[in-house]
Design a protein around this motif. Structure first.
Motif, PDB file in Angstrom:
ATOM      1  N   ILE A 235       0.858  -1.191   0.000  1.00 36.58           N
ATOM      2  CA  ILE A 235       0.000   0.000   0.000  1.00 36.58           C
ATOM      3  C   ILE A 235       0.889   1.234   0.000  1.00 36.58           C
ATOM      4  O   ILE A 235       1.776   1.369   0.836  1.00 36.58           O
ATOM      5  N   SER A 236       0.650   2.137  -0.932  1.00 36.44           N
ATOM      6  CA  SER A 236       1.371   3.408  -0.924  1.00 36.44           C
ATOM      7  C   SER A 236       0.382   4.532  -0.655  1.00 36.44           C
ATOM      8  O   SER A 236      -0.776   4.478  -1.085  1.00 36.44           O
ATOM      9  N   ILE A 237       0.843   5.512   0.092  1.00 39.45           N
ATOM     10  CA  ILE A 237       0.017   6.659   0.457  1.00 39.45           C
ATOM     11  C   ILE A 237       0.631   7.892  -0.189  1.00 39.45           C
ATOM     12  O   ILE A 237       1.839   8.104  -0.095  1.00 39.45           O
TER      13      ILE A 237
ATOM     14  N   VAL B 158      -5.238  18.388   4.954  1.00 36.48           N
ATOM     15  CA  VAL B 158      -4.336  17.517   4.199  1.00 36.48           C
ATOM     16  C   VAL B 158      -5.146  16.287   3.818  1.00 36.48           C
ATOM     17  O   VAL B 158      -5.770  15.664   4.686  1.00 36.48           O
ATOM     18  N   ALA B 159      -5.169  15.977   2.530  1.00 38.31           N
ATOM     19  CA  ALA B 159      -5.884  14.801   2.035  1.00 38.31           C
ATOM     20  C   ALA B 159      -4.872  13.821   1.462  1.00 38.31           C
ATOM     21  O   ALA B 159      -3.852  14.229   0.899  1.00 38.31           O
ATOM     22  N   VAL B 160      -5.163  12.538   1.637  1.00 36.23           N
ATOM     23  CA  VAL B 160      -4.283  11.497   1.107  1.00 36.23           C
ATOM     24  C   VAL B 160      -5.111  10.439   0.387  1.00 36.23           C
ATOM     25  O   VAL B 160      -6.298  10.261   0.667  1.00 36.23           O
ATOM     26  N   PHE B 161      -4.435   9.747  -0.526  1.00 36.67           N
ATOM     27  CA  PHE B 161      -5.007   8.599  -1.201  1.00 36.67           C
ATOM     28  C   PHE B 161      -4.135   7.391  -0.903  1.00 36.67           C
ATOM     29  O   PHE B 161      -2.916   7.517  -0.769  1.00 36.67           O
ATOM     30  N   ALA B 162      -4.763   6.232  -0.820  1.00 36.05           N
ATOM     31  CA  ALA B 162      -4.040   4.966  -0.672  1.00 36.05           C
ATOM     32  C   ALA B 162      -4.129   4.243  -1.999  1.00 36.05           C
ATOM     33  O   ALA B 162      -5.205   4.134  -2.584  1.00 36.05           O
ATOM     34  N   ARG B 163      -2.986   3.740  -2.427  1.00 36.11           N
ATOM     35  CA  ARG B 163      -2.942   3.012  -3.688  1.00 36.11           C
ATOM     36  C   ARG B 163      -2.392   1.622  -3.464  1.00 36.11           C
ATOM     37  O   ARG B 163      -1.491   1.422  -2.651  1.00 36.11           O
TER      38      ARG B 163
END
Length: 156
Positions: free
Chosen positions: A6-8, A60-65
């Motif tokens: 998982i990358s953030i 701050v917003a993040v996505f998980a890929r």
């Protein structure tokens, strides 16, 4: 940040379309498909919020890929309160919009998102970090050290 598979990554205003798709999905699920009478106005208000708050650092917003697939999202809103013994910095961090696509749940995605958001909050000096949760998220958050806020009330 990368946790196993998982990358953030941190969202910017260039990600506004993806942020909005995820936000409206979250609202539809949290409010059982009923985002209110004027979903177009709500979407516009959320987009305005993101563009302002991402630019000034109050959100701050993040996505998980997982590989090339965006599997989840989350955000943290920052605000200031009067400094106190339990929060000398006066910086509050409110984790919100934490959501994982149902196909990718129970794979550590939410944990990776929350871990990154907590690290971000601590890096900014937050003395209080809190969130609201549904029943399905309660066990995860409790396992990460979050506890109930018994003293809080809300005006209805």
């Amino acid at each position: 940040m990368t946790t196993g598979h998982i990358s953030i990554y941190r969202a910017t205003s260039a990600d506004i379309d993806m942020l909005m798709r995820w936000r409206m999905t979250v609202l539809a699920e949290v409010f059982s498909g009923n985002p209110g009478n004027d979903s177009e106005a709500l979407a516009e208000a959320n987009q305005d919020y993101y563009l302002r708050a991402l630019a000034d650092g109050s959100h701050v917003a993040v996505f998980a890929r997982i590989g090339d697939i965006t599997a989840g999202c989350g955000g943290v809103c920052f605000q200031r309160e009067m400094p106190s013994p339990d929060n000398p910095s006066g910086i509050d961090a409110y984790l919100m919009n934490i959501y994982v696509d149902p196909k990718y749940r129970r794979n550590g995605v939410a944990r990776a998102i929350v871990t990154q958001l907590v690290e971000t909050a601590l890096d900014k000096g937050a003395g209080k970090i809190y969130l609201e949760t549904s029943e399905c998220g309660r066990k995860l958050y409790a396992g990460m050290g979050f506890g109930k806020l018994e003293e809080m009330m809300i005006l209805k």
